[in-house]
Design a protein around this motif. Structure first.
Motif, PDB file in Angstrom:
ATOM      1  N   GLN A 110      -9.480  70.292 -34.044  1.00 41.97           N
ATOM      2  CA  GLN A 110     -10.335  69.867 -32.936  1.00 41.97           C
ATOM      3  C   GLN A 110     -11.593  69.187 -33.463  1.00 41.97           C
ATOM      4  N   ARG A 111     -12.193  69.759 -34.489  1.00 48.08           N
ATOM      5  CA  ARG A 111     -13.415  69.180 -35.046  1.00 48.08           C
ATOM      6  C   ARG A 111     -13.139  67.806 -35.661  1.00 48.08           C
ATOM      7  N   ILE A 112     -12.033  67.657 -36.382  1.00 43.45           N
ATOM      8  CA  ILE A 112     -11.670  66.361 -36.964  1.00 43.45           C
ATOM      9  C   ILE A 112     -11.511  65.316 -35.872  1.00 43.45           C
ATOM     10  N   LEU A 113     -10.802  65.672 -34.808  1.00 43.55           N
ATOM     11  CA  LEU A 113     -10.574  64.716 -33.722  1.00 43.55           C
ATOM     12  C   LEU A 113     -11.872  64.334 -33.023  1.00 43.55           C
ATOM     13  N   GLU A 114     -12.757  65.290 -32.802  1.00 43.89           N
ATOM     14  CA  GLU A 114     -14.041  64.980 -32.182  1.00 43.89           C
ATOM     15  C   GLU A 114     -14.861  64.043 -33.069  1.00 43.89           C
ATOM     16  N   GLN A 115     -14.798  64.227 -34.394  1.00 45.75           N
ATOM     17  CA  GLN A 115     -15.501  63.343 -35.318  1.00 45.75           C
ATOM     18  C   GLN A 115     -14.930  61.926 -35.296  1.00 45.75           C
ATOM     19  N   HIS A 116     -13.693  61.805 -34.894  1.00 43.28           N
ATOM     20  CA  HIS A 116     -13.039  60.501 -34.789  1.00 43.28           C
ATOM     21  C   HIS A 116     -13.201  59.878 -33.397  1.00 43.28           C
ATOM     22  N   GLY A 117     -13.917  60.548 -32.511  1.00 36.96           N
ATOM     23  CA  GLY A 117     -14.081  60.045 -31.146  1.00 36.96           C
ATOM     24  C   GLY A 117     -12.905  60.371 -30.266  1.00 36.96           C
ATOM     25  N   GLY A 118     -12.082  61.313 -30.680  1.00 35.81           N
ATOM     26  CA  GLY A 118     -10.898  61.691 -29.920  1.00 35.81           C
ATOM     27  C   GLY A 118     -10.995  63.108 -29.399  1.00 35.81           C
ATOM     28  N   THR A 119      -9.862  63.617 -28.964  1.00 37.58           N
ATOM     29  CA  THR A 119      -9.827  64.965 -28.419  1.00 37.58           C
ATOM     30  C   THR A 119      -8.413  65.535 -28.544  1.00 37.58           C
ATOM     31  N   ILE A 120      -8.299  66.822 -28.261  1.00 36.12           N
ATOM     32  CA  ILE A 120      -7.007  67.506 -28.255  1.00 36.12           C
ATOM     33  C   ILE A 120      -6.959  68.429 -27.051  1.00 36.12           C
ATOM     34  N   PHE A 121      -5.804  68.463 -26.403  1.00 38.54           N
ATOM     35  CA  PHE A 121      -5.554  69.327 -25.259  1.00 38.54           C
ATOM     36  C   PHE A 121      -4.276  70.103 -25.519  1.00 38.54           C
ATOM     37  N   VAL A 122      -4.090  71.169 -24.784  1.00 43.75           N
ATOM     38  CA  VAL A 122      -2.822  71.894 -24.878  1.00 43.75           C
ATOM     39  C   VAL A 122      -2.351  72.262 -23.481  1.00 43.75           C
ATOM     40  N   GLU A 123      -1.055  72.153 -23.278  1.00 41.16           N
ATOM     41  CA  GLU A 123      -0.388  72.630 -22.074  1.00 41.16           C
ATOM     42  C   GLU A 123       0.681  73.593 -22.555  1.00 41.16           C
ATOM     43  N   SER A 124       0.783  74.751 -21.949  1.00 45.75           N
ATOM     44  CA  SER A 124       1.745  75.722 -22.420  1.00 45.75           C
ATOM     45  C   SER A 124       2.260  76.589 -21.288  1.00 45.75           C
ATOM     46  N   GLU A 125       3.508  76.980 -21.432  1.00 45.85           N
ATOM     47  CA  GLU A 125       4.117  77.901 -20.481  1.00 45.85           C
ATOM     48  C   GLU A 125       4.860  78.975 -21.276  1.00 45.85           C
ATOM     49  N   PRO A 126       4.447  80.231 -21.134  1.00 45.93           N
ATOM     50  CA  PRO A 126       5.111  81.294 -21.882  1.00 45.93           C
ATOM     51  C   PRO A 126       6.623  81.283 -21.658  1.00 45.93           C
ATOM     52  N   GLY A 127       7.353  81.408 -22.756  1.00 43.09           N
ATOM     53  CA  GLY A 127       8.805  81.413 -22.697  1.00 43.09           C
ATOM     54  C   GLY A 127       9.436  80.040 -22.658  1.00 43.09           C
ATOM     55  N   VAL A 128       8.627  78.971 -22.485  1.00 39.23           N
ATOM     56  CA  VAL A 128       9.150  77.608 -22.392  1.00 39.23           C
ATOM     57  C   VAL A 128       8.706  76.754 -23.584  1.00 39.23           C
ATOM     58  N   GLY A 129       7.439  76.867 -23.975  1.00 41.17           N
ATOM     59  CA  GLY A 129       6.925  76.089 -25.092  1.00 41.17           C
ATOM     60  C   GLY A 129       5.542  75.544 -24.828  1.00 41.17           C
ATOM     61  N   SER A 130       5.054  74.783 -25.793  1.00 40.67           N
ATOM     62  CA  SER A 130       3.707  74.218 -25.733  1.00 40.67           C
ATOM     63  C   SER A 130       3.736  72.741 -26.070  1.00 40.67           C
ATOM     64  N   THR A 131       2.747  72.019 -25.537  1.00 36.68           N
ATOM     65  CA  THR A 131       2.561  70.611 -25.851  1.00 36.68           C
ATOM     66  C   THR A 131       1.113  70.411 -26.247  1.00 36.68           C
ATOM     67  N   PHE A 132       0.909  69.927 -27.465  1.00 39.15           N
ATOM     68  CA  PHE A 132      -0.430  69.581 -27.929  1.00 39.15           C
ATOM     69  C   PHE A 132      -0.579  68.078 -27.813  1.00 39.15           C
ATOM     70  N   ILE A 133      -1.645  67.642 -27.139  1.00 34.26           N
ATOM     71  CA  ILE A 133      -1.860  66.238 -26.839  1.00 34.26           C
ATOM     72  C   ILE A 133      -3.103  65.768 -27.583  1.00 34.26           C
ATOM     73  N   VAL A 134      -2.905  64.789 -28.458  1.00 39.31           N
ATOM     74  CA  VAL A 134      -3.989  64.228 -29.262  1.00 39.31           C
ATOM     75  C   VAL A 134      -4.295  62.840 -28.724  1.00 39.31           C
ATOM     76  N   CYS A 135      -5.574  62.574 -28.465  1.00 32.38           N
ATOM     77  CA  CYS A 135      -6.010  61.259 -28.007  1.00 32.38           C
ATOM     78  C   CYS A 135      -6.998  60.701 -29.022  1.00 32.38           C
ATOM     79  N   LEU A 136      -6.778  59.452 -29.432  1.00 36.18           N
ATOM     80  CA  LEU A 136      -7.629  58.795 -30.419  1.00 36.18           C
ATOM     81  C   LEU A 136      -7.980  57.388 -29.966  1.00 36.18           C
ATOM     82  N   PRO A 137      -9.197  56.929 -30.285  1.00 36.84           N
ATOM     83  CA  PRO A 137      -9.552  55.552 -29.940  1.00 36.84           C
ATOM     84  C   PRO A 137      -8.733  54.565 -30.772  1.00 36.84           C
TER      85      PRO A 137
END
Length: 152
Positions: A110-137
């Motif tokens: 998260q800190r690396i992405l913020e230093q790059h002007g980006g961000t990270i999000f997560v969507e998750s559902e127990p028993g189904v899985g997770s999705t990590f979303i990285v956004c970068l300029p």
């Protein structure tokens, strides 16, 4: 583990330090592998935002609040998902649900992405899985297609 790539070949190159961004994606992938043990599906999606409100081939517009053009990479696993009580603290330093591990991977990412002007999000559902979303300029002068070719 089955790996699926759904990468948009026409994306511009993302702005950032290649080594640091490799560390971000390595942290995400290693966590996904742990969550899917002993197997599963790991899917990589990519798309872009044109800066004018339009998303290009993106199903989830989670990066809309960023100003300007950016690329989005989502890493989706078919693992156990994240417990809802942990969702608010997964990016905190030393937070871990593993018996071994420091709990620093996502915090550092998260800190690396913020230093790059980006961000990270997560969507998750127990028993189904997770999705990590990285956004970068988008890198200035980046050629279309370079991001997808140089990453993942």
């Amino acid at each position: 583990i089955k790996v699926v790539r759904a990468l948009d070949a026409d994306l511009p190159m993302a702005q950032g330090d290649e080594g640091q961004l490799q560390q971000v994606f390595l942290n995400i992938v290693l966590n996904a592998i742990d969550a899917m043990a002993p197997g599963g599906t790991l899917t990589f999606h990519s798309c872009g935002h044109d800066g004018g409100g339009a998303m290009k081939s993106c199903a989830s517009p989670v990066c809309h609040y960023l100003n300007g053009k950016h690329v989005r990479v989502a890493v989706q696993d078919s693992g156990k998902g994240i417990d809802p009580t942990s969702m608010e603290s997964i990016f905190n330093p030393f937070h871990t649900t593993k018996s071994t591990g420091t709990g620093l991977g996502l915090s550092i990412s998260q800190r690396i992405l913020e230093q790059h002007g980006g961000t990270i999000f997560v969507e998750s559902e127990p028993g189904v899985g997770s999705t990590f979303i990285v956004c970068l300029p988008v890198a200035r002068g980046g050629e279309a297609g370079e991001f997808a070719k140089k990453s993942i």
